[in-house]
Scaffold this motif. Sequence first.
Motif, mmCIF file in Angstrom:
data_model
loop_
_atom_site.group_PDB
_atom_site.id
_atom_site.type_symbol
_atom_site.label_atom_id
_atom_site.label_comp_id
_atom_site.label_asym_id
_atom_site.label_seq_id
_atom_site.Cartn_x
_atom_site.Cartn_y
_atom_site.Cartn_z
ATOM 1 N N GLY A 66 0.816 -1.206 0.000
ATOM 2 C CA GLY A 66 0.000 0.000 0.000
ATOM 3 C C GLY A 66 0.850 1.255 0.000
ATOM 4 O O GLY A 66 0.536 2.241 -0.674
ATOM 5 N N ARG A 67 1.949 1.189 0.746
ATOM 6 C CA ARG A 67 2.848 2.340 0.782
ATOM 7 C C ARG A 67 3.560 2.508 -0.562
ATOM 8 O O ARG A 67 3.816 3.629 -0.999
ATOM 9 N N THR A 68 3.881 1.405 -1.208
ATOM 10 C CA THR A 68 4.484 1.481 -2.530
ATOM 11 C C THR A 68 3.552 2.186 -3.503
ATOM 12 O O THR A 68 3.966 3.088 -4.248
ATOM 13 N N VAL A 69 2.298 1.799 -3.504
ATOM 14 C CA VAL A 69 1.317 2.429 -4.398
ATOM 15 C C VAL A 69 1.153 3.904 -4.059
ATOM 16 O O VAL A 69 1.065 4.767 -4.954
ATOM 17 N N GLU A 70 1.121 4.216 -2.780
ATOM 18 C CA GLU A 70 1.000 5.621 -2.365
ATOM 19 C C GLU A 70 2.149 6.453 -2.927
ATOM 20 O O GLU A 70 1.942 7.556 -3.452
ATOM 21 N N LEU A 71 3.372 5.919 -2.832
ATOM 22 C CA LEU A 71 4.520 6.655 -3.349
ATOM 23 C C LEU A 71 4.462 6.776 -4.865
ATOM 24 O O LEU A 71 4.830 7.821 -5.430
ATOM 25 N N LEU A 72 4.020 5.717 -5.551
ATOM 26 C CA LEU A 72 3.865 5.802 -7.001
ATOM 27 C C LEU A 72 2.880 6.898 -7.378
ATOM 28 O O LEU A 72 3.124 7.674 -8.317
ATOM 29 N N ARG A 73 1.769 6.978 -6.673
ATOM 30 C CA ARG A 73 0.764 8.000 -6.989
ATOM 31 C C ARG A 73 1.328 9.399 -6.722
ATOM 32 O O ARG A 73 1.069 10.342 -7.485
ATOM 33 N N ARG A 74 2.075 9.544 -5.648
ATOM 34 C CA ARG A 74 2.689 10.851 -5.377
ATOM 35 C C ARG A 74 3.679 11.224 -6.481
ATOM 36 O O ARG A 74 3.735 12.380 -6.916
ATOM 37 N N ALA A 75 4.456 10.240 -6.928
ATOM 38 C CA ALA A 75 5.424 10.501 -7.989
ATOM 39 C C ALA A 75 4.730 10.896 -9.281
ATOM 40 O O ALA A 75 5.155 11.838 -9.975
ATOM 41 N N GLN B 143 0.459 -1.288 -11.945
ATOM 42 C CA GLN B 143 0.131 -0.177 -11.056
ATOM 43 C C GLN B 143 0.384 1.197 -11.672
ATOM 44 O O GLN B 143 -0.095 2.201 -11.157
ATOM 45 N N THR B 144 1.163 1.246 -12.749
ATOM 46 C CA THR B 144 1.503 2.551 -13.315
ATOM 47 C C THR B 144 1.673 2.445 -14.820
ATOM 48 O O THR B 144 2.094 1.407 -15.349
ATOM 49 N N ARG B 145 1.320 3.519 -15.494
ATOM 50 C CA ARG B 145 1.528 3.597 -16.940
ATOM 51 C C ARG B 145 2.862 4.232 -17.292
ATOM 52 O O ARG B 145 3.223 4.321 -18.457
ATOM 53 N N LEU B 146 3.589 4.672 -16.283
ATOM 54 C CA LEU B 146 4.888 5.276 -16.549
ATOM 55 C C LEU B 146 5.879 4.212 -17.027
ATOM 56 O O LEU B 146 5.765 3.039 -16.662
ATOM 57 N N PRO B 147 6.862 4.604 -17.842
ATOM 58 C CA PRO B 147 7.921 3.663 -18.215
ATOM 59 C C PRO B 147 8.565 3.066 -16.973
ATOM 60 O O PRO B 147 8.795 3.765 -15.984
ATOM 61 N N LEU B 148 8.858 1.767 -17.034
ATOM 62 C CA LEU B 148 9.411 1.050 -15.888
ATOM 63 C C LEU B 148 10.854 0.649 -16.168
ATOM 64 O O LEU B 148 11.153 0.028 -17.196
#
Length: 384
Positions: A141-150, A230-235
Amino acid sequence: MSPATTNACLLTPADAEEHARLALPPTVERFVNGAAGTGLTLRANREALDRVCLVPRVLTDVSSPVTAGRLLGVDAKMPVAVAPMAYQRAVHEDGELATAGAARDLGVPFTVSMFSSHSVEEIAAVGATMWFQVYWLRDRGRTVELLRRAEAAGCVAVMLTVDTPRMGRRLDDLRAGFSLPDGVKAAHFRDLSGPGPGDPTPGVSEVAAQTAALVDPSLSWSDIEWLREQTRLPLILKGVLDPLDARRAVRHGVDAVVVSNHGGRQLDGAVASVDALPAVAEAADGCCEVLLDSGVRSGTDIIKAVALGATGVLLGRPVLWGLAAGGGEGAKHVLRLVQEELEHALALAGCPDLGAASRLRTVTADGRTGAVLERARGDMVGAR
């Protein structure tokens, strides 16, 4: 010494290292420059790069060498991104804000560390192109939170460090009982507690303890699938050294891999990054970008990396040396020196641009030519 005076004394990125040694407290200097174990891999990174020799071309028009390229779909004035480096306020009070400003001014991406001492939102206000680095946290959950903040802060890529299921045994930090300077915290984890700067405990590193508390060592390829969703950003995966892992990364939809041994700070005895680069690039086969990290110190090193199959490089410790020596202006000066060295080396290698550099032949100290190296790369990847 003023930043202007300091910069006048710095003619190469390596010059900044000595200034940083004088400017930093000994424990912080060892935290920045130290390695795991006895430093075998730290030394191997430089020795391996030094063994790579370029074979210049002649009679090409190099009156205006072009250093610019693209990294993860973003224009960059040179094929360099500032590597993710934690707790930069330990090096200078302006920390990541200063280094992000330097990256902005030199037109290269800046990678925000998950353990940065300024938040991603604060760094975003500087205006640099940002990538966001994460470790695999025990708390998804914290990982997702940080991804959303980024994402909300405007980061354009996510970099997952995959070579740290636990922190390497960094003996200098353990012997000193390293703790962060007073007031320096992980901005994204303000609830973390540590021993504090006043009471070091030999054998205990505050940073290692925090990493152990937060990072999940069970990270596997199925988790990469989850993160990809979890993200559409390049990984980007940072810490790939085996070509088989590069092939698997491509199959999992990864956009880039970073050939890295964490600057010699994880497995002591791991292969030098530049030695691993050709086989990883061959395995990626153009399906994802390949970046080199660990040991890069000059513009000539960048050309060597490109000639061996890299799209670009990450630059780490030299930026921190510049930050320590002269704050934001010092970091900017180091990046500018790298760009000047790159332009100069392109011209002397007979390369009008990075595309020409990618076609250069190389010779290693043991006498192998670039053509032989190409066959060795193919043999290594084929022998699964």
